[in-house]
Scaffold this motif. Structure first.
Motif, PDB file in Angstrom:
ATOM      1  N   MET A   1      18.046  29.971 -32.290  1.00 45.75           N
ATOM      2  CA  MET A   1      18.206  29.271 -31.036  1.00 45.75           C
ATOM      3  C   MET A   1      17.081  28.264 -30.938  1.00 45.75           C
ATOM      4  SD  MET A   1      18.984  30.943 -27.323  1.00 45.75           S
ATOM      5  CE  MET A   1      20.678  31.296 -27.737  1.00 45.75           C
ATOM      6  N   ARG A   2      17.435  27.087 -30.535  1.00 47.40           N
ATOM      7  CA  ARG A   2      16.479  25.988 -30.482  1.00 47.40           C
ATOM      8  C   ARG A   2      16.587  25.314 -29.122  1.00 47.40           C
ATOM      9  NH1 ARG A   2      17.192  22.455 -35.537  1.00 47.40           N
ATOM     10  NH2 ARG A   2      16.427  24.371 -36.425  1.00 47.40           N
ATOM     11  N   GLY A   3      15.428  25.032 -28.539  1.00 47.29           N
ATOM     12  CA  GLY A   3      15.408  24.333 -27.266  1.00 47.29           C
ATOM     13  C   GLY A   3      14.475  23.148 -27.324  1.00 47.29           C
ATOM     14  N   LEU A   4      14.913  22.054 -26.767  1.00 42.27           N
ATOM     15  CA  LEU A   4      14.054  20.887 -26.608  1.00 42.27           C
ATOM     16  C   LEU A   4      13.775  20.796 -25.117  1.00 42.27           C
ATOM     17  CD1 LEU A   4      14.118  17.533 -28.326  1.00 42.27           C
ATOM     18  CD2 LEU A   4      14.045  17.562 -25.851  1.00 42.27           C
ATOM     19  N   ILE A   5      12.493  20.927 -24.754  1.00 48.35           N
ATOM     20  CA  ILE A   5      12.135  20.831 -23.341  1.00 48.35           C
ATOM     21  C   ILE A   5      11.428  19.507 -23.088  1.00 48.35           C
ATOM     22  CG2 ILE A   5      12.065  23.298 -22.839  1.00 48.35           C
ATOM     23  CD1 ILE A   5       8.979  23.153 -23.120  1.00 48.35           C
ATOM     24  N   GLN A   6      11.735  18.944 -21.943  1.00 49.10           N
ATOM     25  CA  GLN A   6      11.073  17.729 -21.497  1.00 49.10           C
ATOM     26  C   GLN A   6      10.590  17.965 -20.083  1.00 49.10           C
ATOM     27  OE1 GLN A   6      14.486  15.035 -22.434  1.00 49.10           O
ATOM     28  NE2 GLN A   6      12.914  13.912 -23.558  1.00 49.10           N
ATOM     29  N   ARG A   7       9.310  17.714 -19.856  1.00 53.08           N
ATOM     30  CA  ARG A   7       8.781  17.797 -18.494  1.00 53.08           C
ATOM     31  C   ARG A   7       9.273  16.560 -17.753  1.00 53.08           C
ATOM     32  NH1 ARG A   7       2.459  17.696 -17.906  1.00 53.08           N
ATOM     33  NH2 ARG A   7       2.856  15.461 -17.910  1.00 53.08           N
ATOM     34  N   VAL A   8       9.908  16.777 -16.611  1.00 50.41           N
ATOM     35  CA  VAL A   8      10.529  15.678 -15.880  1.00 50.41           C
ATOM     36  C   VAL A   8      10.076  15.638 -14.429  1.00 50.41           C
ATOM     37  CG1 VAL A   8      12.595  15.674 -17.358  1.00 50.41           C
ATOM     38  CG2 VAL A   8      12.590  17.028 -15.249  1.00 50.41           C
ATOM     39  N   GLN A   9      10.133  14.439 -13.876  1.00 45.36           N
ATOM     40  CA  GLN A   9       9.944  14.305 -12.430  1.00 45.36           C
ATOM     41  C   GLN A   9      11.253  14.611 -11.725  1.00 45.36           C
ATOM     42  OE1 GLN A   9       8.051  10.630 -11.330  1.00 45.36           O
ATOM     43  NE2 GLN A   9       6.245  11.076 -12.555  1.00 45.36           N
ATOM     44  N   HIS A  10      12.365  14.264 -12.379  1.00 46.13           N
ATOM     45  CA  HIS A  10      13.701  14.627 -11.900  1.00 46.13           C
ATOM     46  C   HIS A  10      14.678  14.423 -13.038  1.00 46.13           C
ATOM     47  CE1 HIS A  10      14.853  10.368 -11.514  1.00 46.13           C
ATOM     48  NE2 HIS A  10      13.662  10.180 -10.967  1.00 46.13           N
ATOM     49  N   ALA A  11      15.808  15.125 -12.953  1.00 48.84           N
ATOM     50  CA  ALA A  11      16.852  15.002 -13.981  1.00 48.84           C
ATOM     51  C   ALA A  11      18.179  15.426 -13.374  1.00 48.84           C
ATOM     52  CB  ALA A  11      16.527  15.872 -15.192  1.00 48.84           C
ATOM     53  N   ASN A  12      19.255  14.880 -13.933  1.00 47.39           N
ATOM     54  CA  ASN A  12      20.589  15.320 -13.525  1.00 47.39           C
ATOM     55  C   ASN A  12      21.547  15.189 -14.693  1.00 47.39           C
ATOM     56  OD1 ASN A  12      22.175  12.777 -13.451  1.00 47.39           O
ATOM     57  ND2 ASN A  12      20.849  12.228 -11.744  1.00 47.39           N
ATOM     58  N   VAL A  13      22.667  15.876 -14.554  1.00 51.12           N
ATOM     59  CA  VAL A  13      23.717  15.810 -15.558  1.00 51.12           C
ATOM     60  C   VAL A  13      25.034  15.556 -14.835  1.00 51.12           C
ATOM     61  CG1 VAL A  13      23.982  18.331 -15.620  1.00 51.12           C
ATOM     62  CG2 VAL A  13      24.799  16.973 -17.537  1.00 51.12           C
ATOM     63  N   LYS A  14      25.808  14.609 -15.386  1.00 49.16           N
ATOM     64  CA  LYS A  14      27.095  14.242 -14.804  1.00 49.16           C
ATOM     65  C   LYS A  14      28.222  14.574 -15.771  1.00 49.16           C
ATOM     66  CE  LYS A  14      25.442  10.243 -12.175  1.00 49.16           C
ATOM     67  NZ  LYS A  14      25.601   8.780 -11.991  1.00 49.16           N
ATOM     68  N   VAL A  15      29.357  14.978 -15.212  1.00 47.56           N
ATOM     69  CA  VAL A  15      30.606  15.133 -15.939  1.00 47.56           C
ATOM     70  C   VAL A  15      31.663  14.365 -15.163  1.00 47.56           C
ATOM     71  CG1 VAL A  15      32.384  16.746 -16.711  1.00 47.56           C
ATOM     72  CG2 VAL A  15      29.973  17.376 -16.911  1.00 47.56           C
ATOM     73  N   ASP A  16      32.370  13.475 -15.838  1.00 44.16           N
ATOM     74  CA  ASP A  16      33.385  12.635 -15.193  1.00 44.16           C
ATOM     75  C   ASP A  16      32.832  11.890 -13.975  1.00 44.16           C
ATOM     76  OD1 ASP A  16      35.333  13.414 -17.057  1.00 44.16           O
ATOM     77  OD2 ASP A  16      35.890  15.171 -15.849  1.00 44.16           O
ATOM     78  N   GLY A  17      31.604  11.412 -14.091  1.00 44.78           N
ATOM     79  CA  GLY A  17      30.991  10.609 -13.044  1.00 44.78           C
ATOM     80  C   GLY A  17      30.414  11.385 -11.874  1.00 44.78           C
ATOM     81  N   GLU A  18      30.554  12.705 -11.865  1.00 46.51           N
ATOM     82  CA  GLU A  18      30.025  13.527 -10.773  1.00 46.51           C
ATOM     83  C   GLU A  18      28.827  14.330 -11.234  1.00 46.51           C
ATOM     84  OE1 GLU A  18      32.330  15.851  -8.064  1.00 46.51           O
ATOM     85  OE2 GLU A  18      34.134  14.706  -8.540  1.00 46.51           O
ATOM     86  N   ILE A  19      27.784  14.342 -10.418  1.00 46.62           N
ATOM     87  CA  ILE A  19      26.605  15.156 -10.727  1.00 46.62           C
ATOM     88  C   ILE A  19      26.969  16.625 -10.564  1.00 46.62           C
ATOM     89  CG2 ILE A  19      24.272  15.782 -10.001  1.00 46.62           C
ATOM     90  CD1 ILE A  19      23.869  12.857  -9.162  1.00 46.62           C
ATOM     91  N   ILE A  20      26.781  17.398 -11.652  1.00 43.89           N
ATOM     92  CA  ILE A  20      27.082  18.825 -11.592  1.00 43.89           C
ATOM     93  C   ILE A  20      25.817  19.683 -11.630  1.00 43.89           C
ATOM     94  CG2 ILE A  20      29.377  18.534 -12.588  1.00 43.89           C
ATOM     95  CD1 ILE A  20      28.158  19.774 -15.196  1.00 43.89           C
ATOM     96  N   GLY A  21      24.702  19.079 -12.008  1.00 48.84           N
ATOM     97  CA  GLY A  21      23.420  19.770 -12.032  1.00 48.84           C
ATOM     98  C   GLY A  21      22.309  18.775 -11.800  1.00 48.84           C
ATOM     99  N   GLU A  22      21.328  19.162 -10.982  1.00 46.67           N
ATOM    100  CA  GLU A  22      20.256  18.229 -10.635  1.00 46.67           C
ATOM    101  C   GLU A  22      19.005  19.012 -10.284  1.00 46.67           C
ATOM    102  OE1 GLU A  22      20.013  14.220  -7.972  1.00 46.67           O
ATOM    103  OE2 GLU A  22      21.231  15.858  -7.167  1.00 46.67           O
ATOM    104  N   ILE A  23      17.846  18.497 -10.721  1.00 50.23           N
ATOM    105  CA  ILE A  23      16.566  19.114 -10.381  1.00 50.23           C
ATOM    106  C   ILE A  23      15.554  18.046 -10.002  1.00 50.23           C
ATOM    107  CG2 ILE A  23      16.909  21.137 -11.855  1.00 50.23           C
ATOM    108  CD1 ILE A  23      14.869  19.819 -13.843  1.00 50.23           C
ATOM    109  N   GLY A  24      14.516  18.487  -9.303  1.00 53.75           N
ATOM    110  CA  GLY A  24      13.330  17.677  -9.063  1.00 53.75           C
ATOM    111  C   GLY A  24      12.339  17.963 -10.175  1.00 53.75           C
ATOM    112  N   PRO A  25      11.058  18.015  -9.858  1.00 53.55           N
ATOM    113  CA  PRO A  25      10.055  18.265 -10.891  1.00 53.55           C
ATOM    114  C   PRO A  25      10.309  19.577 -11.624  1.00 53.55           C
ATOM    115  CG  PRO A  25       9.009  17.560  -8.858  1.00 53.55           C
ATOM    116  CD  PRO A  25      10.456  17.793  -8.534  1.00 53.55           C
ATOM    117  N   GLY A  26      10.174  19.533 -12.947  1.00 54.59           N
ATOM    118  CA  GLY A  26      10.386  20.735 -13.737  1.00 54.59           C
ATOM    119  C   GLY A  26      10.653  20.430 -15.191  1.00 54.59           C
ATOM    120  N   LEU A  27      11.572  21.200 -15.779  1.00 56.49           N
ATOM    121  CA  LEU A  27      11.904  21.056 -17.195  1.00 56.49           C
ATOM    122  C   LEU A  27      13.392  20.823 -17.386  1.00 56.49           C
ATOM    123  CD1 LEU A  27       9.870  23.978 -18.856  1.00 56.49           C
ATOM    124  CD2 LEU A  27       9.299  21.541 -18.866  1.00 56.49           C
TER     125      LEU A  27
END
Length: 145
Positions: A1-27
């Motif tokens: 199992m392999r993980g690539l982590i990035q420290r972010v101020q914010h991040a989100n993931v979209k499917v079909d143009g809709e945000i399905i997951g979103e975070i503020g500061p974190g990984l």
């Protein structure tokens, strides 16, 4: 199992143009599953991710883990992380998990992450996802177990 982590101020993931997951500061975690991965490996990687010291303490040193820093975690499946790129000009995915095993391990990882940490968002396994992030640092690490 392999993980690539990035420290972010914010991040989100979209499917079909809709945000399905979103975070503020974190990984942001891009998670790759190999064919021999099991629950024990998933647990070990999750523990490492939650405790890996990539956030700054009061002295400005990377000395705090995600839990200590109070950050969020966004988990996105990414099978290309397990590609063997050592030979030639085309990646080999021979060590990658089957879609069924990959989904089972991804789902297990998410279940354990949500049980271990309050702030967990996810992508959608197997979907065509668009990931946006503001990398903080930039701070990026590849973790393997």
């Amino acid at each position: 199992m392999r993980g690539l982590i990035q420290r972010v101020q914010h991040a989100n993931v979209k499917v079909d143009g809709e945000i399905i997951g979103e975070i503020g500061p974190g990984l942001l975690l891009l998670l790759g599953v190999e064919k021999d991965d099991d629950q024990a490996r998933a647990d070990k990687l999750l523990e490492k991710i939650l405790k890996y010291r990539v956030f700054e303490d009061e002295q400005g040193k990377m000395n705090l883990g995600l839990k200590d820093a109070g950050g969020s975690l966004l988990v996105v499946s990414q099978f290309t992380l397990v590609a063997d790129t050592r030979k030639g000009l085309r990646p080999s995915f021979s060590s990658g998990a089957s879609p069924e095993h990959g989904k089972a391990m991804y789902d297990y990882f998410i279940t354990r992450a949500k049980a271990s940490h309050d702030q967990v968002a996810t992508g959608q396994f197997g979907a065509d996802m668009k990931v946006s992030l503001l990398n903080d640092g930039p701070v990026t690490f590849i973790l393997e177990v």
